[in-house]
Enzyme design. Structure first.
Site, PDB file in Angstrom:
ATOM      1  N   LYS A 180      12.113 -19.889   0.265  1.00 53.37           N
ATOM      2  CA  LYS A 180      10.703 -20.137  -0.273  1.00 53.37           C
ATOM      3  C   LYS A 180      10.381 -18.913  -1.027  1.00 53.37           C
ATOM      4  CE  LYS A 180       6.659 -19.967  -0.337  1.00 53.37           C
ATOM      5  NZ  LYS A 180       5.691 -19.643  -1.677  1.00 53.37           N
ATOM      6  N   GLU A 255       9.279  -7.476   6.701  1.00 51.19           N
ATOM      7  CA  GLU A 255       9.276  -6.217   5.899  1.00 51.19           C
ATOM      8  C   GLU A 255       7.836  -6.291   5.535  1.00 51.19           C
ATOM      9  OE1 GLU A 255       8.726  -4.344   3.406  1.00 51.19           O
ATOM     10  OE2 GLU A 255      10.025  -3.647   2.441  1.00 51.19           O
ATOM     11  N   CYS A 289       7.154  -2.093  -1.967  1.00 50.73           N
ATOM     12  CA  CYS A 289       6.835  -1.539  -0.509  1.00 50.73           C
ATOM     13  C   CYS A 289       6.893  -0.257  -0.601  1.00 50.73           C
ATOM     14  CB  CYS A 289       7.555  -2.664   0.108  1.00 50.73           C
ATOM     15  SG  CYS A 289       9.327  -2.277  -0.297  1.00 50.73           S
ATOM     16  N   GLU A 386      -2.400   0.087   1.789  1.00 52.10           N
ATOM     17  CA  GLU A 386      -1.605  -0.078   0.838  1.00 52.10           C
ATOM     18  C   GLU A 386      -2.238  -0.995  -0.157  1.00 52.10           C
ATOM     19  OE1 GLU A 386       2.911  -1.921   0.509  1.00 52.10           O
ATOM     20  OE2 GLU A 386       1.524  -3.488   1.267  1.00 52.10           O
TER      21      GLU A 386
HETATM   22  P1  NAI Z   1       1.790 -12.725   0.817  1.00 55.87           P
HETATM   23  O1  NAI Z   1       2.364 -11.916   2.052  1.00 55.87           O
HETATM   24  O2  NAI Z   1       0.907 -13.506   1.198  1.00 55.87           O
HETATM   25  O3  NAI Z   1       2.983 -13.434  -0.183  1.00 55.87           O
HETATM   26  C1  NAI Z   1       4.549 -13.126   0.372  1.00 55.87           C
HETATM   27  C2  NAI Z   1       5.274 -14.657   0.543  1.00 55.87           C
HETATM   28  O4  NAI Z   1       4.750 -15.334   1.645  1.00 55.87           O
HETATM   29  C3  NAI Z   1       5.178 -15.528  -0.689  1.00 55.87           C
HETATM   30  O5  NAI Z   1       6.342 -16.276  -0.867  1.00 55.87           O
HETATM   31  C4  NAI Z   1       3.998 -16.553  -0.139  1.00 55.87           C
HETATM   32  O6  NAI Z   1       3.971 -17.640  -0.771  1.00 55.87           O
HETATM   33  C5  NAI Z   1       4.360 -16.359   1.261  1.00 55.87           C
HETATM   34  N1  NAI Z   1       2.967 -16.899   2.220  1.00 55.87           N
HETATM   35  C6  NAI Z   1       1.835 -16.813   1.880  1.00 55.87           C
HETATM   36  N2  NAI Z   1       0.963 -17.387   2.819  1.00 55.87           N
HETATM   37  C7  NAI Z   1       1.947 -17.764   3.820  1.00 55.87           C
HETATM   38  C8  NAI Z   1       1.780 -18.398   4.879  1.00 55.87           C
HETATM   39  N3  NAI Z   1       0.628 -18.725   5.507  1.00 55.87           N
HETATM   40  N4  NAI Z   1       2.764 -18.781   5.751  1.00 55.87           N
HETATM   41  C9  NAI Z   1       3.923 -18.523   5.201  1.00 55.87           C
HETATM   42  N5  NAI Z   1       4.429 -18.042   3.932  1.00 55.87           N
HETATM   43  C10 NAI Z   1       3.216 -17.565   3.460  1.00 55.87           C
HETATM   44  O7  NAI Z   1       1.579 -11.575  -0.410  1.00 55.87           O
HETATM   45  P2  NAI Z   1       0.781 -11.746  -1.365  1.00 55.87           P
HETATM   46  O8  NAI Z   1      -0.618 -12.659  -1.357  1.00 55.87           O
HETATM   47  O9  NAI Z   1       1.497 -12.331  -2.642  1.00 55.87           O
HETATM   48  O10 NAI Z   1       0.059 -10.212  -2.099  1.00 55.87           O
HETATM   49  C11 NAI Z   1      -0.935  -9.537  -1.059  1.00 55.87           C
HETATM   50  C12 NAI Z   1      -0.453  -8.278  -0.768  1.00 55.87           C
HETATM   51  O11 NAI Z   1       0.921  -8.236  -0.053  1.00 55.87           O
HETATM   52  C13 NAI Z   1       0.124  -7.346  -2.107  1.00 55.87           C
HETATM   53  O12 NAI Z   1      -1.267  -6.769  -2.500  1.00 55.87           O
HETATM   54  C14 NAI Z   1       0.902  -6.293  -1.334  1.00 55.87           C
HETATM   55  O13 NAI Z   1      -0.143  -5.306  -0.566  1.00 55.87           O
HETATM   56  C15 NAI Z   1       1.669  -7.025  -0.156  1.00 55.87           C
HETATM   57  N6  NAI Z   1       3.017  -7.451  -0.501  1.00 55.87           N
HETATM   58  C16 NAI Z   1       4.004  -6.454  -0.029  1.00 55.87           C
HETATM   59  C17 NAI Z   1       5.142  -6.511  -0.477  1.00 55.87           C
HETATM   60  C18 NAI Z   1       6.228  -5.827   0.338  1.00 55.87           C
HETATM   61  O14 NAI Z   1       7.196  -5.695  -0.607  1.00 55.87           O
HETATM   62  N7  NAI Z   1       6.344  -5.399   1.410  1.00 55.87           N
HETATM   63  C19 NAI Z   1       5.475  -7.647  -1.431  1.00 55.87           C
HETATM   64  C20 NAI Z   1       4.266  -8.525  -1.889  1.00 55.87           C
HETATM   65  C21 NAI Z   1       3.057  -8.398  -1.592  1.00 55.87           C
END
Ligand code: NAI
Ligand code: MG
Length: 482
Positions: A180, A255, A289, A386
């Protein structure tokens, strides 16, 4: 424009239920980048069924490790052939300079496929001596078997690279998967799946269901026929996924980012540290990250460092990467911009001093200048949480003990960087930092052979290296009573 309108299930580019689609708009210029299918829970179920069938029957389970390794090598070659296009898909989708994807994401992804191709035929077991069984001798051995169907939920910041970290070890050991991708960056995953087909992997081994996190991601993490979820993203979504996993006690690997320290000891090479800290804070618009967002500087260096670092930050050119030569593009979208600006305004309101930076208003796009604060305290949100943008804080310290205490003083523990010329000091400090990866005199020294993952809120489990193999397998003990 990548106008695809599809999902990828069982080797086919197919439409989603009711032909639902998802548009991807460039945050840098508001132009449409392309369109993909938007999976419903029903579509996710089809993909899981395909992955389950490919795992239980068909050619995949019967294949030798050597055959899987050969397929992975072929896939690496195809990704290399398509590197420019794959990198451009990811870059344009979130408004980052395309050169970054060619510098890091693609070479790293290709190296990861090659690295795990080498593991595919090396899944050895071990014989374990025991006390026997009611006076009879025994012969016991431990083997590793694929965990089964893995759901991979991928973020948008370095999408193909993070996907390769999940996919390559899974394929090496004989798992099947449903991917996904993030809403913002679905193209590279779909194209990669086509390359998987071209390489000759059996249908159903790799399936891709682009769609909304709350629909497709949620259906995948709740699905009773998925054995494991591997997720990279926010702690908030990580918590939702972990709760969803309780339904069938899925394995979860998470992660979840960090608030990583960079520690400049008094003997640091200042020029190298300035460069390393700039890369650690501004690469990918700070949406990394492992970003080194807390720059702990020995008090004797603070004045010189702050001046040089502010100059480096101020020299970064910001703008739409598709319209010229810029070093920094747009943040990934409106939401990300508002998040970053909220933290910055909060920092100012709490009394921090902005040395340089701030929003970079344009008619179109979500640009933010490299932003540096000082005069901060550890309780400020800009220091402890973060941000995921090009925003960092300079924090003076007086002793190594203080530096370690402050470095460890957040809920995160993903990475840390130490700047010192003294090897004994470096090793002593490295041991005390509570983080999954410590780099000395270089920021985020990642490699497919090195395990990656975090302590504390930064996550659960490790990817890459032999840890990636272990994470995709279950141990099995077989005992013969002789
Ligand atoms: P997110 O964690 O919501 O999204 C990441 C993935 O999870 C995407 O593929 C999204 O479609 C999926 N997702 C979202 N809601 C879900 C659910 N209920 N069940 C299963 N999958 C789901 O992150 P988002 O909203 O894009 O970004 C928010 C914050 O997250 C960023 O500002 C950052 O701080 C952090 N982040 C950290 C990352 C890392 O590399 N550790 C990468 C992306 C975001
Ligand atoms: Mg989210």
């Amino acid at each position: 424009m990548w106008d695809w309108n599809t999902l990828f299930i069982e080797g086919q580019d197919i439409s989603a239920e009711n032909a639902a689609t998802l548009d991807v708009i460039s945050p840098a210029n508001g132009k449409i980048v392309g369109r993909v299918g938007a999976a419903s829970a029903q579509d996710v179920d089809r993909a899981v069924v395909a992955a389950r069938c490919a795992f239980e029957s068909g050619p995949w389970p019967a294949m030798s490790g050597a055959q899987r390794g050969a397929l992975l090598l072929k896939l690496a070659e195809l990704v290399e052939r398509e590197a420019q296009a794959l990198g451009d898909m990811d870059a344009h989708s979130i408004g980052r300079p395309a050169i970054e994807t060619q510098m890091l994401d693609l070479p790293n992804a290709i190296a990861t496929f090659r690295y795990y191709a080498g593991w595919a035929d090396k899944l050895e077991g071990r014989v374990v001596p025991t006390a026997g069984y009611f006076g009879r001798q025994t012969h016991s051995f431990v083997t590793r078997e694929p965990v089964g169907v893995i759901g991979m939920i991928v973020p948008w910041n370095t999408p193909l690279m993070i996907l390769a970290w999940k996919l390559a070890p899974a394929l090496a050991v004989g798992c099947t998967c449903v991917i996904k991708p993030a809403e913002q960056t679905p193209f590279s995953a779909l194209r990669l799946a086509q390359l998987v087909r071209e390489a000759g992997f059996p249908d159903g081994v790799v399936n891709v269901v682009p769609g909304l996190g709350g629909i497709a991601g949620s259906a995948l993490s709740e699905h009773p026929d998925v054995d494991k979820i591997s997720f990279t993203g926010s702690p908030e979504t990580g918590a939702v996924i972990m709760r969803a996993a309780t339904g069938n006690f899925k394995r979860v690997a998470l992660e979840l980012g960090g608030k990583s320290p960079q520690i400049l000891c008094e003997d640091a090479d200042l020029d190298a540290a300035v460069q390393g800290c700039a890369m650690g804070l501004f690469f990918n618009q700070g949406q990394v990250c492992a970003a080194g967002t807390r720059i702990l500087v020995h008090r004797s260096l603070v004045a010189r460092f702050t001046e040089a670092f502010a100059a480096a930050a101020g020299a970064v050119t910001v703008g739409d990467p598709t319209s010229g030569q810029v070093q920094m593009g747009s943040l990934a979208g409106k939401g990300q911009f508002e998040r970053v600006d909220r933290y910055v305004q909060g920092g100012l309101a709490a009394g921090a001093r902005m040395v340089t930076g701030g929003a970079f208003a344009q008619d179109q796009g979500y640009f933010y200048r490299p932003t540096v604060f000082d005069s901060v305290t550890d309780d400020m949100a800009i220091v402890s949480e973060e941000i995921f943008g090009p925003v960092g804080c300079i924090i003076p310290f007086d002793s190594d003990e203080e530096a370690i205490a402050r470095a460890n003083g957040t809920k995160y523990g993903l990475a840390a960087t130490l700047w010192t010329k003294d090897v004994s000091r470096a090793l002593g400090l490295a041991k005390q930092v509570r983080a999954g990866a410590v780099s000395v005199n270089g920021w985020a020294t990642i490699d497919p052979a090195l395990p990656w993952g975090g302590f504390k809120t930064s996550g659960i489990g490790r990817e890459l290296g032999i840890s990636g193999i272990e994470a995709c397998t279950e141990e099995k003990v077989t005992t013969l009573v002789l």
